[in-house]
Structure formats: structure tokens, C-alpha cells
Design a protein around this motif. Structure first.
Motif, short mmCIF file in Angstrom:
data_model
loop_
_atom_site.label_atom_id
_atom_site.label_comp_id
_atom_site.label_asym_id
_atom_site.label_seq_id
_atom_site.Cartn_x
_atom_site.Cartn_y
_atom_site.Cartn_z
N ALA A 1 43.75 39.11 36.96
CA ALA A 1 43.41 38.37 35.74
C ALA A 1 42.08 37.65 35.89
O ALA A 1 41.30 37.56 34.93
CB ALA A 1 44.51 37.37 35.39
N MET A 2 41.80 37.13 37.10
CA MET A 2 40.54 36.43 37.38
C MET A 2 40.10 36.81 38.79
O MET A 2 40.53 36.18 39.78
CB MET A 2 40.71 34.91 37.24
CG MET A 2 41.12 34.44 35.86
SD MET A 2 41.25 32.61 35.74
CE MET A 2 39.50 32.17 35.62
N PRO A 3 39.27 37.82 38.93
CA PRO A 3 38.91 38.31 40.27
C PRO A 3 38.28 37.28 41.20
O PRO A 3 38.35 37.43 42.42
CB PRO A 3 37.95 39.46 39.96
CG PRO A 3 38.43 39.98 38.64
CD PRO A 3 38.83 38.75 37.87
N ILE A 4 37.69 36.22 40.64
CA ILE A 4 37.12 35.18 41.50
C ILE A 4 38.18 34.60 42.41
O ILE A 4 37.88 34.08 43.51
CB ILE A 4 36.46 34.06 40.65
CG1 ILE A 4 35.67 33.10 41.53
CG2 ILE A 4 37.49 33.32 39.83
CD1 ILE A 4 34.54 33.72 42.31
N ARG A 5 39.45 34.69 42.01
CA ARG A 5 40.54 34.14 42.81
C ARG A 5 40.60 34.77 44.20
O ARG A 5 41.08 34.14 45.15
CB ARG A 5 41.86 34.33 42.08
CG ARG A 5 42.02 33.42 40.87
CD ARG A 5 43.23 33.78 40.05
NE ARG A 5 43.49 32.75 39.03
CZ ARG A 5 44.14 32.98 37.90
NH1 ARG A 5 44.59 34.19 37.62
NH2 ARG A 5 44.34 31.98 37.03
N GLY A 6 40.13 36.00 44.32
CA GLY A 6 40.15 36.65 45.61
C GLY A 6 39.24 36.00 46.64
O GLY A 6 39.36 36.29 47.85
N PHE A 7 38.35 35.11 46.19
CA PHE A 7 37.38 34.46 47.08
C PHE A 7 37.65 32.98 47.28
O PHE A 7 36.93 32.32 48.03
CB PHE A 7 35.97 34.68 46.54
CG PHE A 7 35.63 36.13 46.39
CD1 PHE A 7 35.13 36.85 47.46
CD2 PHE A 7 35.84 36.79 45.19
CE1 PHE A 7 34.82 38.20 47.34
CE2 PHE A 7 35.55 38.13 45.05
CZ PHE A 7 35.04 38.84 46.13
N LEU A 8 38.67 32.44 46.60
CA LEU A 8 38.98 31.02 46.71
C LEU A 8 39.85 30.79 47.93
O LEU A 8 41.05 30.50 47.85
CB LEU A 8 39.67 30.54 45.43
CG LEU A 8 38.87 30.70 44.14
CD1 LEU A 8 39.68 30.24 42.94
CD2 LEU A 8 37.54 29.95 44.22
N LYS A 9 39.23 30.93 49.09
CA LYS A 9 39.95 30.88 50.35
C LYS A 9 39.14 30.09 51.38
O LYS A 9 37.96 29.81 51.15
CB LYS A 9 40.21 32.30 50.87
CG LYS A 9 38.95 33.12 51.08
CD LYS A 9 39.28 34.55 51.46
CE LYS A 9 38.03 35.41 51.67
NZ LYS A 9 37.23 35.00 52.83
N PRO A 10 39.77 29.71 52.48
CA PRO A 10 39.04 28.92 53.49
C PRO A 10 37.72 29.58 53.90
O PRO A 10 37.66 30.80 54.09
CB PRO A 10 40.02 28.88 54.66
CG PRO A 10 41.37 28.97 54.02
CD PRO A 10 41.18 29.91 52.85
N GLY A 11 36.70 28.75 53.99
CA GLY A 11 35.36 29.24 54.32
C GLY A 11 34.43 29.28 53.13
O GLY A 11 33.20 29.22 53.29
#
Length: 239
Positions: free
Chosen positions: A222-232
């Protein structure tokens, strides 16, 4: 919206500034420092950037940094499939606004190759990137109000393949119906695995989008940016 009411996952660092210029300088300093350290260890380093108007002051600041730019490989995270003289070309924007000054000696990998469609040019793009070392060193992402990043658009029929964590392709052709141009994009795995990743955004509307993305981080389709909202991840935002 107040920036203080956004709760980031552990390990995500937020850099909030008062002006786009201030944030651009901070981001340029962080990127230059990381590349400088990597150049002490590697013969070549890579820098992946995003197009649009938001990164322009960052490009200007970074292009003047004292680095061994001849050992830096530069490419876009994605590109519209248009000719370089088209106003929508981010390749042209990059050459005009970043690959100047000290950065003029960097090696540029172009995602736009010959072919009427990105599908037609896909093999040529893969050949262009054959000498690009992975993992990527520095990745600067942007974000749309629909939660897309690079050309990983929620409505693109190719999204499931491009976002597959096991995708073996470095690039994918994208044809999101919401966009006037067809696209070429780096896929999720090489973007995900970058050593240094920054999300560079501007405006309260982007904070609204980011806040929405943080409410359901598992729904990456639904929101591909979510794949990058991770530690680092490091978020650089200005009004």
C-alpha cells in the motif's frame, strides 16, 4: 503538524531543520563524511540519488565537497523513460545540478537507455549497471504523498515483483497508471541493502504521509516507503 509527535521505530534517526538549506547542508555533510570513510576501504564507492526539486540544494552543497570524486559511481534510484532533453528527465536535472563543480569527475550510470519503452531497454540498463558494485554505499530516497519511493508506486502492476525481497533483478520496468510516463527503477533488494540510507523530504504534507506510513509498517504494497522504515534509516526533513 508538530514534528515531535512522530514516533519512529528504534534505530531510525530524525534530522529536523528549520529551512531546506539547513537540512541540505546537514545531509551533504553526512553523505560526504560517509563516502570519505568508505573511500579509505574501497577502490570505488556508489551514490544513489533521487530526482525532483527537493534535493536541489543538497546536490549543490554535495557537489562542492572535497572528495575523490573520480572513484564515485553516481546513479538515480529511478528515472522516467523520457529523452534526456525532456523537462521531465531527472538525468538532465542531475547533470545540470549535481555533476558539476568537484563532482564533475564522478562516473555516472544512466538508467535511461535506448528503446521505446523501459521494457525494451531493460537489458541495456542491466548492461550499463554491470560494473556497479553491490551493496550500494549511499542511497538518498524521496517520497511521494502516495507513499511511493523511487518508482515503486502502489498502483504499478509490476510492484509485487519489484518489491519481492528475493527479487534477483537489479532494475525493473514500471508502468503505474497514476503517472504520465513509464519508469525504470532499482528494485527493493539493492535499495534495501544500501550501507547508508537517508529519506530526504520537505513540507508538512510529507510529514502527514510519513506518519500514515508508520501506522501500519507491514503493509508495504500500500505504501512502499514502509519497506525502508527500519533501523539505520536517517530522515532529513524541512518545512
Amino acid at each position: 503538524m508538530k514534528t515531535s509527535d512522530i514516533r519512529f521505530p528504534d534505530g531510525v534517526l530524525a534530522h529536523f531543520g528549520d529551512t531546506p538549506h539547513e537540512v541540505a547542508l546537514d545531509l551533504a555533510e553526512a553523505v560526504a563524511g560517509f563516502l570519505r570513510d568508505r573511500l579509505l576501504e574501497a577502490s570505488r564507492v556508489s551514490l544513489v540519488v533521487s530526482g525532483g526539486s527537493t534535493p536541489l540544494p543538497f546536490f549543490e552543497a554535495l557537489s562542492r565537497k572535497d572528495l575523490d570524486w573520480g572513484r564515485v559511481d553516481v546513479l538515480l534510484a529511478d528515472e522516467r523513460w523520457v529523452a534526456e532533453d525532456d523537462p521531465a528527465s531527472n538525468t538532465r536535472l542531475l547533470k545540470d545540478s549535481f555533476l558539476q563543480n568537484e563532482a564533475s569527475s564522478a562516473r555516472f550510470f544512466s538508467l535511461k537507455q535506448e528503446g521505446d519503452t523501459p521494457g525494451d531497454g531493460l537489458d541495456s540498463v542491466k548492461s550499463e549497471l554491470a560494473d556497479l558494485a553491490l551493496p550500494l554505499d549511499v542511497l538518498i530516497l524521496g517520497m511521494g504523498n502516495d507513499g511511493h519511493t523511487a518508482s515503486l508506486f502502489p498502483d504499478a502492476p509490476e510492484l509485487p515483483g519489484a518489491m519481492d525481497p528475493e527479487c534477483q533483478e537489479i532494475v525493473a520496468a514500471m508502468t503505474p497508471p497514476s503517472q504520465p510516463q513509464r519508469r525504470i527503477t532499482l528494485t527493493f533488494p539493492p535499495l534495501r541493502d544500501a550501507r547508508f540510507t537517508a529519506l530526504h523530504i520537505k513540507g508538512n504534507d510529507k510529514l502527514d504521509t510519513l506518519r500514515q506510513a508508520l501506522t501500519d509498517p507491514a503493509d508495504v504494497m500500500a505504501m512502499p516507503i514502509r519497506g525502508f522504515l527500519k533501523p539505520g534509516l536517517q530522515v532529513f526533513w524541512s518545512p
